[in-house]
Design an enzyme around this catalytic site. Structure first.
Site, PDB file in Angstrom:
ATOM      1  CD1 TRP A   1      10.619 -11.767   6.985  1.00  0.00           C
ATOM      2  CD2 TRP A   1       8.475 -11.320   7.434  1.00  0.00           C
ATOM      3  NE1 TRP A   1      10.497 -10.396   7.104  1.00  0.00           N
ATOM      4  CE2 TRP A   1       9.181 -10.097   7.381  1.00  0.00           C
ATOM      5  CE3 TRP A   1       7.118 -11.296   7.703  1.00  0.00           C
ATOM      6  CZ2 TRP A   1       8.569  -8.874   7.584  1.00  0.00           C
ATOM      7  CZ3 TRP A   1       6.496 -10.077   7.902  1.00  0.00           C
ATOM      8  CH2 TRP A   1       7.223  -8.873   7.838  1.00  0.00           C
TER       9      TRP A   1
ATOM     10  CE  LYS B   1       9.893  -7.273   0.172  1.00  0.00           C
ATOM     11  NZ  LYS B   1       9.331  -7.037   1.523  1.00  0.00           N
TER      12      LYS B   1
ATOM     13  CB  ALA C   1       5.429 -10.744   0.775  1.00  0.00           C
TER      14      ALA C   1
ATOM     15  CG  ASP D   1       3.050 -13.215   4.214  1.00  0.00           C
ATOM     16  OD1 ASP D   1       2.678 -12.270   3.488  1.00  0.00           O
ATOM     17  OD2 ASP D   1       4.011 -13.121   4.995  1.00  0.00           O
TER      18      ASP D   1
END
Length: 393
Positions: A130, A246, A213, A211
């Site tokens: 990312w 999200k 997400a 991470d």
């Protein structure tokens, strides 16, 4: 004071957003910005979120500060969501969670914490990763190194190259892993690959940093953290940065969590005190509203079921779009990797000139790297987009 400043180039994603907004064509398609969109092309407010907000407005009695750690109820709920309700690490007092301003806040405060632990910390990130990982982690003063992740020829995980690179990491180095729905590639590790990564981490004395997400948008809430949980059960220490943007649709509420897994309860207490001191010196304490929504949903069985049903429908819709896009592109080549990948993003594997032709001729917007947000498609736009892609190929 300001007269010597020079303008910086605009972030590629933000620049693409501006170009899309300024495009007068009615049939333009945005596959660049990384937000979930429904069949009508909107980023919806989930029904469970609306109901939770209604209850909060009816019962909230104060706007007082929540403290640097945020809401204890939210933190406990996030620990259970990520690790499981009956998790041995939580029972043993080895887990600490603090609320943060989004996943970005979690990543940055983890970086600040790591710098306190060891100023010369090196973090290994995947290539690609990312775009904001480097600024968030490197901006805290951490050294950044890359490990190969995606084979550009096959657009699949180049796993042996990944392991070979990580085998060169020094004891104490940090390895940043994507928990699920790898951004930007959509290519995830299998459980067997998670086991082999765990072996390398243990053998080399590395610190895993996950991470997370997109939990719930890959294959399901439990399935998407199977690798993370497997890793957490084996290592003495670990960091997890989680986002609610999200899976709860709380993009603008900036709701996230940072989890530390420590070797012992005493170590957890010391580490948490250092982390809270760093938080206090940066943003003092996190915003409350988004975390209160998540806490309300996860604490109520009915709301939780409603949220899980909505999230499951979003996940299945993305999986369906992946298969439909791969099938629609099949006449132009083998795009089966899109159906095998998970989450919102995939690379198409086309060049910058073809990306530009799609934008200029067809009003189809994606990053120059050919990363597309699959969730930006719907039944009306998918065949149009597929036909245009086949045309530029």
């Amino acid at each position: 004071m300001f007269e010597g400043l020079k303008p910086l180039p605009q972030d590629p994603i933000l620049q693409l957003m501006q170009q899309f907004r300024e495009d007068p064509r009615q049939d333009k398609v945005d596959l660049g910005i990384g937000v979930y969109k429904d069949a009508a092309g909107h980023t919806p407010i989930m029904a469970a979120v609306r109901e939770a907000e209604r209850r909060l407005l009816a019962t909230e009695t104060s706007k007082g500060y929540v403290g640097p750690a945020g809401s204890a109820g939210f933190n406990d709920a996030m620990a259970a969501l990520i690790l499981g309700r009956d998790n041995a690490l939580r029972r043993d007092g080895r887990v600490s969670v603090v609320q943060t301003p989004g996943g970005c806040g979690a990543l940055r405060m983890a970086a600040e914490f790591l710098r306190l632990c060891r100023p010369d910390t090196t973090v290994w990130v995947s290539n690609p990763t990312w775009g904001n990982h480097r600024p968030l982690l490197g901006g805290a003063g951490l050294a950044i190194r890359e490990y190969p992740y995606l084979d550009p020829a096959t657009l699949e995980v180049d796993f042996e190259a990944m392991l070979e690179a990580l085998a060169q990491a020094r004891a104490g180095d940090v390895v940043l892993l994507h928990g699920c729905c790898h951004n930007p590639s959509g290519a995830d590790l299998t459980l067997a690959q998670w086991r082999r990564v765990t072996e390398v981490i243990l053998r080399r004395g590395l610190l895993p940093f996950v991470d997370l997400a997109y939990q719930g948008l890959g294959e399901g809430l439990e399935e998407d953290v199977a690798g993370l949980r497997q890793l957490a059960a084996e290592v003495p220490e670990m960091i997890v940065a989680a986002s609610c943007s999200k899976n709860f649709g709380l993009y603008r509420e900036r709701t996230g969590a940072l989890m530390l897994i420590c070797a012992s309860p005493a170590n957890r207490e010391a580490a948490t005190s250092q982390l809270l001191s760093a938080i206090r010196s940066h943003y003092s304490m996190p915003p409350a509203h988004g975390a209160a929504i998540v806490e309300t949903i996860l604490a109520d069985d009915g709301l939780r079921r409603q949220w899980q049903d909505e999230l499951g429908a979003m996940c299945q819709r993305i999986l369906g779009l992946r298969h439909a896009l791969a099938d629609a592109l099949a006449p132009a080549g083998d795009f089966g990797f899109i159906a095998r990948q998970r989450g919102m993003f995939s690379f198409l594997g086309i060049g910058p000139d073809q990306v530009r032709r799609l934008r200029e001729t067809h009003g189809i917007y994606m990053l120059e790297s050919s990363r597309v947000n699959v969730a930006g498609l719907n039944e009306q736009t998918l065949p149009v987009v597929a036909e245009a892609i086949r045309g530029v190929l």
